[in-house]
Design an enzyme around this catalytic site. Sequence first.
Site, PDB file in Angstrom:
ATOM      1  N   LYS A 259      -3.025 -39.080  16.306  1.00 41.21           N
ATOM      2  CA  LYS A 259      -4.291 -38.948  17.042  1.00 41.21           C
ATOM      3  C   LYS A 259      -4.043 -38.361  18.430  1.00 41.21           C
ATOM      4  CE  LYS A 259      -7.220 -42.352  16.652  1.00 41.21           C
ATOM      5  NZ  LYS A 259      -7.846 -43.689  16.840  1.00 41.21           N
ATOM      6  N   SER A 301       8.707 -30.431  10.502  1.00 44.83           N
ATOM      7  CA  SER A 301       8.383 -30.805   9.124  1.00 44.83           C
ATOM      8  C   SER A 301       9.584 -30.588   8.217  1.00 44.83           C
ATOM      9  CB  SER A 301       7.207 -29.965   8.627  1.00 44.83           C
ATOM     10  OG  SER A 301       7.033 -30.121   7.232  1.00 44.83           O
ATOM     11  N   THR A 417      46.675  -3.593  10.314  1.00 45.71           N
ATOM     12  CA  THR A 417      47.591  -3.326   9.206  1.00 45.71           C
ATOM     13  C   THR A 417      47.197  -4.079   7.944  1.00 45.71           C
ATOM     14  OG1 THR A 417      49.397  -3.050  10.792  1.00 45.71           O
ATOM     15  CG2 THR A 417      50.007  -3.359   8.485  1.00 45.71           C
ATOM     16  N   ASN A 418      46.935  -5.379   8.086  1.00 45.71           N
ATOM     17  CA  ASN A 418      46.701  -6.224   6.924  1.00 45.71           C
ATOM     18  C   ASN A 418      45.282  -6.778   6.880  1.00 45.71           C
ATOM     19  OD1 ASN A 418      49.340  -6.029   5.885  1.00 45.71           O
ATOM     20  ND2 ASN A 418      50.069  -7.598   7.308  1.00 45.71           N
ATOM     21  N   ARG A 420      43.535 -10.202   5.463  1.00 49.23           N
ATOM     22  CA  ARG A 420      43.922 -11.537   5.012  1.00 49.23           C
ATOM     23  C   ARG A 420      42.684 -12.382   4.726  1.00 49.23           C
ATOM     24  NH1 ARG A 420      47.593 -14.363   9.105  1.00 49.23           N
ATOM     25  NH2 ARG A 420      45.939 -13.762  10.544  1.00 49.23           N
ATOM     26  N   GLY A 476      37.180  -4.940  17.499  1.00 45.19           N
ATOM     27  CA  GLY A 476      36.052  -4.142  17.939  1.00 45.19           C
ATOM     28  C   GLY A 476      34.901  -4.965  18.475  1.00 45.19           C
ATOM     29  N   ASP A 517      37.793 -10.545  16.978  1.00 43.17           N
ATOM     30  CA  ASP A 517      39.001 -11.355  16.790  1.00 43.17           C
ATOM     31  C   ASP A 517      39.380 -12.147  18.040  1.00 43.17           C
ATOM     32  OD1 ASP A 517      39.704  -9.109  18.218  1.00 43.17           O
ATOM     33  OD2 ASP A 517      41.242  -8.422  16.825  1.00 43.17           O
ATOM     34  N   CYS A 581      41.251   3.004  25.488  1.00 39.63           N
ATOM     35  CA  CYS A 581      39.803   2.965  25.707  1.00 39.63           C
ATOM     36  C   CYS A 581      39.301   4.222  26.425  1.00 39.63           C
ATOM     37  CB  CYS A 581      39.423   1.722  26.504  1.00 39.63           C
ATOM     38  SG  CYS A 581      39.980   1.754  28.222  1.00 39.63           S
ATOM     39  N   CYS A 586      44.658  -0.191  32.570  1.00 38.42           N
ATOM     40  CA  CYS A 586      44.200  -1.446  31.963  1.00 38.42           C
ATOM     41  C   CYS A 586      45.398  -2.330  31.617  1.00 38.42           C
ATOM     42  CB  CYS A 586      43.410  -1.175  30.679  1.00 38.42           C
ATOM     43  SG  CYS A 586      41.956  -0.147  30.895  1.00 38.42           S
TER      44      CYS A 586
END
Length: 722
Positions: A259, A301, A417-418, A420, A476, A517, A581, A586
């Site tokens: 109410k 809900s 390279t891999n 996984r 990336g 990563d 880059c 860097c």
Amino acid sequence: MEKNGNNRKLRVCVATCNRADYSKLAPIMFGIKTEPEFFELDVVVLGSHLIDDYGNTYRMIEQDDFDINTRLHTIVRGEDEAAMVESVGLALVKLPDVLNRLKPDIMIVHGDRFDALALATSAALMNIRILHIEGGEVSGTIDDSIRHAITKLAHYHVCCTRSAEQHLISMCEDHDRILLAGCPSYDKLLSAKNKDYMSIIRMWLGDDVKCKDYIVALQHPVTTDIKHSIKMFELTLDALISFNKRTLVLFPNIDAGSKEMVRVMRKKGIEHHPNFRAVKHVPFDQFIQLVAHAGCMIGNSSCGVREVGAFGTPVINLGTRQIGRETGENVLHVRDADTQDKILQALHLQFGKQYPCSKIYGDGNAVPRILKFLKSIDLQEPLQKKFCFPPVKENISQDIDHILETLSALAVDLGGTNLRVAIVSMKGEIVKKYTQFNPKTYEERINLILQMCVEAAAEAVKLNCRILGVGISTGGRVNPQEGIVLHSTKLIQEWNSVDLRTPLSDTLHLPVWVDNDGNCAAMAERKFGQGKGLENFVTLITGTGIGGGIIHQHELIHGSSFCAAELGHLVVSLDGPDCSCGSHGCIEAYASGMALQREAKKLHDEDLLLVEGMSVPKDEAVGALHLIQAAKLGNAKAQSILRTAGTALGLGVVNILHTMNPSLVILSGVLASHYIHIVKDVIRQQALSSVQDVDVVVSDLVDPALLGAASMVLDYTTRRIH
């Protein structure tokens, strides 16, 4: 009859109390009605079905062509705690006459409402078998207590999820009397989206409303904290007004506090606001279409966390009313909805998204299973139910950690390279790992990922691991909200603007998370490593490149364009070597594996790398490890290069300390142990005195990328916290 040996039809009484439970009971009622040779159906209607303020929803039962045998007015108005208790008492007074007249063999009771408790209590005391729908679930309010009380009164149980089934078994219910059927409403939901929905949208929201451009709001009072739930409803309406999208608001249920919630709606003029449509009731068939094509559903809900997942519609679940429910990826929880801004931010995050469809609560075949279960009930069996208590032995207990280990994630690490894939347990143990060379083309790579994940998922079943979802770590820039790799590193070719979430989710039928990563390494430290329990820390990965992740106030920082924590591209010298880059000076240009390999090749070409005790086979490429070996054997030039690299990394860490002021810096990756002492020296020489005490440590995690990918799944599969 099947199995039960009964010589007559089974007389089934279905009692429905409100619009919500009817949506679950109606499919069963239709199924019973289609088999008159096996069943007789009696329908009892009570509760808010018969109240005008709540839409007189008994009419939809009549429209579905069911004969209502009995109407019981059981609601005592007042919408407070005392009225709920009085309503239960009134129902207990009226039900015995009805049950004596109908004499059902079995009564079907749904859910966790106070009306349902009165039904179950009456039937149990009058020696009528009870079939309880949706027992074993956990929500987080007084409904839990009522639901579990009905479970103890019921003789048979139909549950919707494997977890609910396990809860019932844990509550000592007889496994032979438990049916894992799924939610009956899913039988309608999973076939509903093909219908003409635009006419329904226009009817309830106006002719100018487009698909996915409106909100459905449904919020109920929390009876254990009425004052807070009313305040939260007020904040929700304020946020919806500010968000400025067409919104369908359904009136709350009849619980204590409803109410006051209606008064809040009227005080804010919701019923007359041009952006709002306030309604007491929407027929379930039409409600399905409305939530299936909404831009978002908001409220508390159970429909939001259960049924709406079947369509992948974004849901914002407010407060604690559904805190324990299993949920799909589409649900964003706002547990402490204590400000308008917090709710508004959640609306901006969720509105207009499309998530993978979830079948946590059903596969669309619940009703046939329930009918078969009903036919198997033997009325000659003793009525007294038995409880299956587990054997109790001294000094022997079940270790909860052992149970949790079976809940696992598929973790994928896309390296230069891999490729996984691993099955990772809740404790961070890698149960099994698969490794393949990372293909050079997009087509080969995505096919290999799918193949490896499918094989790992199949193997997980044999290993008794329940896979909760898939987490992917990739190099990336990544948009984790959409599961898209925006731009990849040069090491992974053909990997820009790649949607990873959709193909994996479609193939495995599991939720999928994707992140960079470096961020995954930080999440691994937060859940399994030295960052566990810390509010602020930074992780730096030293490998082929240099990456990182930032945890601030327990949360991972992504940045406005998902570019935060690109720590390898902090500039530490204005005239330093070129970086991949495109800039120069860097950290990565000095301290990465690629940078050390570059310097090692220069020394080798000048015959300045090898010292006594060293050799490089002709067919082996010169790399960073050869430089490190030469430095250990006393090569002064190699030592100088490593010192310069470590100094560059140390200057980067100093910049991080001055910018973020974390309580810990974790160096991760294969080069970390070679840099740690130099980095600490640079901090002592270059950092402000106020941050020189910040600890810098080497990570003790073996596979941070895989563990971080797994942590996304293990932390957020059943719920996400905002």
